[in-house]
Design a protein around this motif. Structure first.
Motif, mmCIF file in Angstrom:
data_model
loop_
_atom_site.group_PDB
_atom_site.id
_atom_site.type_symbol
_atom_site.label_atom_id
_atom_site.label_comp_id
_atom_site.label_asym_id
_atom_site.label_seq_id
_atom_site.Cartn_x
_atom_site.Cartn_y
_atom_site.Cartn_z
ATOM 1 N N CYS A 109 3.932 27.891 -17.168
ATOM 2 C CA CYS A 109 3.067 27.734 -15.991
ATOM 3 C C CYS A 109 3.855 27.341 -14.748
ATOM 4 C CB CYS A 109 1.949 26.734 -16.249
ATOM 5 S SG CYS A 109 2.473 25.019 -16.240
ATOM 6 N N CYS A 142 2.313 25.099 -22.724
ATOM 7 C CA CYS A 142 2.695 26.475 -22.392
ATOM 8 C C CYS A 142 4.181 26.690 -22.651
ATOM 9 C CB CYS A 142 2.393 26.752 -20.928
ATOM 10 S SG CYS A 142 3.388 25.726 -19.835
ATOM 11 N N CYS A 183 1.124 19.286 -19.285
ATOM 12 C CA CYS A 183 0.800 19.150 -20.717
ATOM 13 C C CYS A 183 1.870 19.717 -21.643
ATOM 14 C CB CYS A 183 -0.533 19.818 -21.020
ATOM 15 S SG CYS A 183 -0.466 21.631 -21.040
ATOM 16 N N CYS A 208 -3.190 22.914 -18.894
ATOM 17 C CA CYS A 208 -3.365 22.287 -17.577
ATOM 18 C C CYS A 208 -2.950 23.193 -16.424
ATOM 19 C CB CYS A 208 -2.567 20.985 -17.500
ATOM 20 S SG CYS A 208 -0.776 21.223 -17.340
HETATM 21 S S1 FES Z 1 -0.034 24.630 -19.050
HETATM 22 FE FE1 FES Z 1 0.294 22.499 -19.041
HETATM 23 S S2 FES Z 1 2.404 22.396 -18.645
HETATM 24 FE FE2 FES Z 1 2.029 24.480 -18.499
#
Ligand code: FES
Lengths: 468, 104
Positions: B80, B68, B65, B60
């Motif tokens: 992220c 990562c 989500c 995301c």
């Molecule tokens: S890519 Fe989804 S929380 Fe970091």
């Protein structure tokens, strides 16, 4: 404990506009946001990105600079990289780079925006599969463009991301679109709404032209989608017009609309209603954005999907409403300032029925097949949810306890609507009756150390006491 | 396609620093989003799932989500929501089934 008249969670268009409006009326505003720079997802990193990549990202993006610029106000404190983990009434606890804090305020505005609607299908958890929004964020924030992307799903954002990648010198390999020509015909029964949104239609047509001229292939009306690969995604499988297709793909970008991020409004215990056209739950708020609890407000996509301009308008409207509640604006003055904003918002919203019908969510992803993972965190399949339902789990919270769906770190942000949808289908009931996961604090994972820091007797902010 | 050909870096002259992921060194743009920078550097799996043990990568890019998830200095963090800084020593997140509220 530090104090503010108004604490705003989320520095997207709604949060930024509300901050400017409230501060302009004399309120002290604390604006908390997870990102290093203000802008939200839609104006992510806009100050830097507009200068460097404005041509690629377009004018609808660069206009966000007006909002970030207005944050430069003596009564607005913007805390970047602040992760809010608890909202109880108007007390907000968060962790910023310099530690955990709790702030008390008279009013709290939840402006946490939207999430991309989960699009569960075979293979959607493979590395190499991202949301279209994720690819756009990489472009805005980091100047990194996906090469040879295959975009899958439906909606204006799918075209926008495709065009932005194209302008960045990375034409997508193909668009695999799940809406049908019939959806567009159906949407055109709302031609009045479509006309009012003429600007959007024109822009949409221009984007499609740009893609066509660049030779980007579009497959419209795709079904039976599956993403194939072992350790990472390798191909997109689908059927279209009676033919089976298998496109090789290194990066797949999924998108079929956005839904309100209701984590905070749920945790606060606000009532939510099912919005059938949006296929999502939205918090129940009055037209100023006030919820049924004193001092708790919502604005922007988190209060119902309307897009960036609606978010900005509803942020301003909420800002005026809050300033009035605080006694900073008379009722007459609030109403005078809000009148043009309210009518502009109504015009902007009137195009939604057209868009929602022209680009409906991909039906097979709303109630996925048994083998498909719906809860990414705990790796729970749609079939497991159905088995739990057969064994008597009537509601989402029981299904959660039984299957662990929604119990992982994302706290059901990406599986909540799938679980509701599956249960609703099985029981032949309305998703509104089925309901949704309960949300409890903390809103994000938090360490004991962070909680303990709030009670550190050496912390001067805490020492100052509740009125400090 | 070779991993480093999946992404195009538009700011080619951005200063680079070295970070380590799972023991391997990567030259990435300083100050870039960490998840994006590692993806563009060819990292495929950021974490492994607790149950099936399969790799996951950022999905995301907006903190929602948790796919990562990595470990930096013994603390689980979402890549992220981090920026590249010189010398970061990153490991894939530990495969613990610990629920959302676990504290370390
Ligand atoms: S890519 Fe989804 S929380 Fe970091």
């Amino acid at each position: 404990m530090p104090r503010a008249d108004l604490t705003i969670i989320g520095a997207g268009p709604a949060g930024m506009a509300a901050a400017a409006e409230a501060a302009g009326a004399g309120l002290n505003v604390l604006l908390l946001d997870e990102q290093p720079t203000p802008g939200g997802q839609v104006y992510r990193n806009v100050d830097e990105a507009a200068a460097r990549r404005g041509k690629i990202l377009g004018r609808d993006f660069t206009r966000g600079r007006a909002l970030t610029g207005a944050l430069n106000h003596p009564r607005i404190t913007h805390v970047a990289q602040a992760s809010v983990w608890s909202v109880e009434g108007t007390n907000v606890a968060y962790t910023a780079p310099d530690g955990a804090r709790e702030v008390v305020s008279d009013h709290v505005l939840i402006a946490t925006g939207a999430l991309e609607r989960a699009m569960p299908m075979p293979g959607w958890t493979l590395p190499g599969v991202m949301t279209a929004g994720a690819a756009q964020i990489m472009l805005k924030q980091s100047g990194i463009a996906v090469r040879e992307a295959v975009l899958v799903g439906s909606g204006p954002l799918l075209y926008l991301v495709a065009v932005q990648l194209l302008r960045a010198g990375c034409p997508p390999r193909a668009l695999v679109e799940t809406q049908t020509r019939g959806d567009m015909r159906h949407a055109l029964t709302h031609w009045r709404a479509a006309l009012r949104g003429w600007r959007y239609l024109q822009r949409g047509a221009a984007m499609l032209n740009e893609l066509r001229n660049a030779g980007v292939r579009r497959h419209v009306g795709a079904r039976d989608l599956a993403l194939l690969g072992s350790r990472r995604v390798e191909a997109v499988h689908f059927s279209c017009g009676g033919d089976l297709h298998e496109l090789p793909a290194e990066t797949v970008l999924l998108h079929h609309g956005v839904v309100p991020n209701v984590q905070a409004t749920r945790a606060l215990g606000l009532a939510h209603r099912w919005a059938p056209r949006q296929h999502a739950f939205v918090p129940v708020l009055d037209r100023w954005g006030l919820g049924a609890q004193p001092g708790i407000w919502g604005a922007g996509d988190g209060a119902g999907i309307g897009g960036a301009r609606v978010a900005e308008l509803s942020g301003r409207i909420a800002g005026l409403g809050i300033a009035h509640e605080m006694g900073a604006l008379s009722e007459a003055e609030r109403d005078r300032r809000a009148a043009p904003l309210l009518s502009a918002r109504a015009v902007e919203m009137s195009i939604r029925p057209f868009l929602d019908r022209a680009f409906p969510p991909y039906a097979a992803a709303l109630v996925p097949a048994d083998a498909v993972t719906v809860c990414r965190c705990e790796e729970v399949s749609a079939g497991e949810i159905r088995r739990a339902a057969e064994q008597g789990c009537a509601g989402p919270n029981q299904a959660k306890a039984f299957t662990r769906a929604g119990m992982g770190r994302c706290q059901g942000r990406f599986c909540g609507l799938s679980v509701t949808g599956i249960l609703a289908e099985m029981q032949g009931r309305d998703p509104g009756e089925i309901g949704y996961f309960r949300a409890r604090p903390p809103l994000r994972p938090v360490t004991l150390g962070e909680v303990a820091a709030l009670h550190d007797p050496d912390d001067p902010l805490v020492q100052a006491g509740p009125h400090g | 396609m070779k991993p480093d050909l999946r992404f195009e870096l538009l700011d080619k002259d951005a200063p680079r620093v070295t970070v380590r992921f799972a023991g391997q060194a990567y030259d990435v743009p300083e100050g870039a989003n960490l998840a994006a920078a590692l993806l563009a550097a060819g990292v495929d799996a950021f974490r492994q799932t607790a149950h099936r043990g399969v790799g996951r990568a950022p999905f995301c890019m907006m903190g929602a989500c948790f796919d990562c998830l990595v470990e930096v200095d013994g603390v689980s963090r979402q890549a992220c929501l981090m920026q590249v800084a010189p010398g970061l020593d990153i490991r894939p997140a530990r495969q613990l089934r610990e629920g959302p509220y676990a504290a370390r």
